[in-house]
Design an enzyme around this catalytic site. Sequence first.
Site, short mmCIF file in Angstrom:
data_model
loop_
_atom_site.label_atom_id
_atom_site.label_comp_id
_atom_site.label_asym_id
_atom_site.label_seq_id
_atom_site.Cartn_x
_atom_site.Cartn_y
_atom_site.Cartn_z
N CYS A 1 9.30 -10.68 -8.09
CA CYS A 1 9.27 -9.75 -9.23
C CYS A 1 10.51 -9.91 -10.10
O CYS A 1 11.63 -10.07 -9.59
CB CYS A 1 9.15 -8.32 -8.72
SG CYS A 1 9.03 -7.11 -10.05
N CYS B 1 -6.59 3.48 -5.73
CA CYS B 1 -5.30 3.68 -6.41
C CYS B 1 -4.69 2.30 -6.65
O CYS B 1 -4.83 1.41 -5.81
CB CYS B 1 -4.41 4.51 -5.50
SG CYS B 1 -2.74 4.73 -6.12
N CYS C 1 -0.14 9.35 -9.52
CA CYS C 1 0.54 9.41 -8.23
C CYS C 1 1.98 9.04 -8.52
O CYS C 1 2.25 7.92 -8.98
CB CYS C 1 -0.11 8.41 -7.27
SG CYS C 1 0.82 8.21 -5.74
N ARG D 1 2.69 12.98 0.05
CA ARG D 1 2.49 11.84 0.95
C ARG D 1 3.80 11.45 1.63
O ARG D 1 4.78 11.13 0.96
CB ARG D 1 1.95 10.64 0.17
CG ARG D 1 0.65 10.95 -0.53
CD ARG D 1 0.05 9.74 -1.21
NE ARG D 1 -1.05 10.18 -2.07
CZ ARG D 1 -2.29 10.40 -1.67
NH1 ARG D 1 -2.61 10.21 -0.41
NH2 ARG D 1 -3.20 10.81 -2.52
N CYS E 1 -5.08 1.80 -1.63
CA CYS E 1 -4.09 1.57 -2.69
C CYS E 1 -3.73 0.09 -2.74
O CYS E 1 -3.53 -0.53 -1.70
CB CYS E 1 -2.83 2.37 -2.42
SG CYS E 1 -3.14 4.09 -2.07
N CYS F 1 14.35 -2.94 -3.40
CA CYS F 1 13.07 -3.62 -3.22
C CYS F 1 13.20 -5.06 -2.74
O CYS F 1 13.85 -5.91 -3.37
CB CYS F 1 12.29 -3.60 -4.54
SG CYS F 1 10.62 -4.27 -4.34
N1 SAM Z 1 5.97 -3.07 -9.13
C1 SAM Z 1 5.35 -1.80 -9.20
C2 SAM Z 1 6.32 -0.69 -9.48
O1 SAM Z 1 7.53 -0.89 -9.36
O2 SAM Z 1 5.86 0.39 -9.85
C3 SAM Z 1 4.55 -1.44 -7.98
C4 SAM Z 1 5.03 -1.82 -6.61
S1 SAM Z 1 6.52 -1.00 -6.05
C5 SAM Z 1 6.87 -1.94 -4.63
C6 SAM Z 1 5.93 0.60 -5.55
C7 SAM Z 1 6.94 1.58 -4.98
O3 SAM Z 1 7.27 1.24 -3.65
C8 SAM Z 1 8.27 1.73 -5.65
O4 SAM Z 1 8.21 2.52 -6.80
C9 SAM Z 1 9.09 2.42 -4.57
O5 SAM Z 1 8.99 3.83 -4.70
C10 SAM Z 1 8.42 1.98 -3.29
N2 SAM Z 1 9.33 1.11 -2.52
C11 SAM Z 1 9.54 -0.21 -2.71
N3 SAM Z 1 10.43 -0.68 -1.84
C12 SAM Z 1 10.81 0.36 -1.06
C13 SAM Z 1 11.74 0.50 0.02
N4 SAM Z 1 12.44 -0.55 0.45
N5 SAM Z 1 11.87 1.70 0.60
C14 SAM Z 1 11.14 2.75 0.15
N6 SAM Z 1 10.27 2.69 -0.88
C15 SAM Z 1 10.12 1.51 -1.49
FE1 SF4 Z 2 9.31 -5.19 -8.87
FE2 SF4 Z 2 9.87 -4.02 -6.55
FE3 SF4 Z 2 10.82 -2.98 -8.82
FE4 SF4 Z 2 8.16 -2.84 -8.32
S1 SF4 Z 2 9.81 -1.84 -7.16
S2 SF4 Z 2 9.18 -3.42 -10.26
S3 SF4 Z 2 7.90 -4.78 -7.20
S4 SF4 Z 2 11.36 -5.02 -7.94
#
Ligand code: SAM
Ligand code: SF4
Length: 326
Positions: free
Chosen positions: A47, A124, A184, A256, A91, A54
Amino acid sequence: MELPALSALYHQPLFELISQSRQVHLEHWRGEHVQRCSLLSIKTGGCSEDCSYCAQSAHYSTGVEREDLLPIDDILSAAHRARAQGATRFCMGAAWRGVRDGTPKFEQVLETVREVGQLGMEVCVTLGQIGAVEARKLRAAGVTAYNHNIDTSPEFYPEIVSTHTFADRLNTIAAVQESGMSVCCGGIIGMGESEDDRLRMLEVLSNFDPPPESVPINCLMAMPGTPLAEQPPVDIFELVRLIAVTRLALPIARVRLAAGRTRITREGQALCFFAGANSIFFGDKLLTAENPSADRDVQLLRELGLDTEMFARGSPSESRGLTAAP
Ligand code: SAM
Ligand code: SF4
């Protein structure tokens, strides 16, 4: 609800707080219902964004390999499996900054949604930033809810992400609301934010119009290679307090208990359910992070006397379990 009121609720003695949240919970929900949702990463890694929590960000060396968008058949098989295991919501998450109408990947997502939508589960998706056109098309394809987390307070957000802004997140959420899909939206705790940041996040969420249908509360999964890799686990009573205040501020939202359950004891999870959490993500993987196994979850819910049956689907009050109450 405004910050001073949220803060007053949060700082009550714990049992006073969870007694209040339990009462409000039971006014709107059947206390024994916990929805099980399944989350599949349909496009993993690589990404462009630098969200510091992340593992899928291309900015960090986390060992997560960049993969292409999964073929529709693979996603459908996973959806069938999830339904067989008792999921009532499926989802799909993509590691994208966002997605635009007219691109082949958006067309493929729409086709996937149409197919998954036939299985009778709530659908979702979480695909990053979208605008009004994409939102309308996703809704027409059969998406029930769009996930787009604000993750933390507006003040702390720039500390964890620099490639997009809190206002960008709100713009996507506005497009989703206009389309008629439900929103959500929740966040993550344990990233180094203050108590006020957590409550400010709830202030923003509870002032959405309409309020979010679903609020995931994630505990940071400290992923190796990310800037937040060394963050300590969240204190269980802080999590329980936040869930209770979320229930009080957003009585009809599904709350959730999302990422981070591997670091919460069974007793801790039980307290979270009592305080107002009424949904979990189940399945061994949560995007790229570990999650308790489906069997262990079913066992825990059974031991607590919580409902592991499929929910009645239909009107919003039915899906909140109210009309089916004995
Ligand atoms: N890229 C899209 C976004 O950022 O909206 C969708 C995927 S993103 C991985 C979805 C959500 O996963 C993030 O907004 C975050 O709240 C959660 N998330 C990602 N990595 C995480 C982590 N290491 N610990 C807890 N929540 C995490
Ligand atoms: Fe990309 Fe992860 Fe950020 Fe979603 S949460 S925009 S997957 S870096």
